[in-house]
Scaffold this motif. Structure first.
Motif, mmCIF file in Angstrom:
data_model
loop_
_atom_site.group_PDB
_atom_site.id
_atom_site.type_symbol
_atom_site.label_atom_id
_atom_site.label_comp_id
_atom_site.label_asym_id
_atom_site.label_seq_id
_atom_site.Cartn_x
_atom_site.Cartn_y
_atom_site.Cartn_z
ATOM 1 N N LEU A 115 -7.292 -25.899 1.267
ATOM 2 C CA LEU A 115 -8.589 -25.921 2.054
ATOM 3 C C LEU A 115 -9.544 -25.236 1.740
ATOM 4 C CD1 LEU A 115 -9.834 -27.917 4.144
ATOM 5 C CD2 LEU A 115 -8.664 -26.580 5.887
ATOM 6 N N LEU A 116 -9.566 -23.778 1.341
ATOM 7 C CA LEU A 116 -9.602 -22.636 0.976
ATOM 8 C C LEU A 116 -10.890 -22.801 -0.250
ATOM 9 C CD1 LEU A 116 -11.358 -20.229 2.461
ATOM 10 C CD2 LEU A 116 -9.156 -18.585 1.413
ATOM 11 N N GLY A 117 -9.484 -23.416 -0.684
ATOM 12 C CA GLY A 117 -10.547 -23.351 -2.560
ATOM 13 C C GLY A 117 -11.503 -25.014 -2.642
ATOM 14 N N PHE A 118 -11.175 -25.591 -2.401
ATOM 15 C CA PHE A 118 -12.106 -26.452 -1.521
ATOM 16 C C PHE A 118 -12.994 -26.309 -0.626
ATOM 17 C CE2 PHE A 118 -13.166 -30.091 1.369
ATOM 18 C CZ PHE A 118 -13.741 -30.962 0.714
ATOM 19 N N ARG A 119 -13.371 -25.121 -0.094
ATOM 20 C CA ARG A 119 -14.875 -24.715 0.754
ATOM 21 C C ARG A 119 -14.611 -24.158 -0.047
ATOM 22 N NH1 ARG A 119 -15.291 -22.705 6.447
ATOM 23 N NH2 ARG A 119 -17.584 -22.396 5.977
ATOM 24 N N VAL A 120 -14.097 -23.163 -0.831
ATOM 25 C CA VAL A 120 -15.071 -22.301 -1.417
ATOM 26 C C VAL A 120 -15.803 -23.649 -2.622
ATOM 27 C CG1 VAL A 120 -15.077 -20.655 -4.183
ATOM 28 C CG2 VAL A 120 -13.658 -20.516 -1.690
#
Length: 156
Positions: A15-20
């Motif tokens: 999710l953090l990769g998506f958010r970045v």
């Protein structure tokens, strides 16, 4: 040998990769003249598609009510990304379609996504990035465009 990370870290890292990626995309879109776009708008544009759709069908595709879809269309219409028009196949129906500004934002988004991927390739190495993408394809459904994600996260 280091211990395996806790199981909850994997979904959070994904999710953090998506958010970045999405945050970087929207910062660049704002710089390029599209400051009002939000992450959910990309899902809406994809659900509208190249030929347009009705508000009711848009709601079904996004997994939200017709009213919620209509409110989103109202806001995107005010921003100049979509327009309502008479359906050429049925004059009683209104269809929602992308304006030139909406189509431009999609083209810019595609270019920025390619630039972000190229940068990740330089940082991680092309072989590692391709392996990551291949591994994610193995563990995710083949349906790449799940347009109901905004509803899954709690609606638009």
């Amino acid at each position: 040998m280091p211990a395996d990370p806790p199981g909850f870290e994997l979904p959070l890292r994904l999710l953090l990769g998506f958010r970045v990626i999405i945050d970087e995309l929207h910062a660049e879109l704002a710089r390029l003249g599209h400051p009002g776009l939000r992450p959910m708008h990309g899902f809406v544009f994809q659900a509208i598609g190249p030929r347009g759709t009705t508000a009711a069908e848009l709601g079904r595709r996004l997994g939200v009510s017709k009213q919620a879809a209509g409110k989103t269309v109202d806001s995107l219409e005010r921003l100049g990304y979509v327009e309502r028009a008479t359906d050429p196949e049925d004059a009683r129906r209104k269809i929602v379609r992308l304006t030139p500004r909406g189509r431009e934002s999609l083209a810019l988004s595609a270019r920025v996504f390619d630039e972000i991927r190229a940068r990740w390739s330089r940082e991680l190495g092309e072989d590692r990035l391709r392996a990551l993408e291949a591994d994610l394809r193995k563990v995710t459904p083949p349906d790449l465009f799940r347009l109901d994600i905004p509803a899954w996260f709690g609606g638009i």
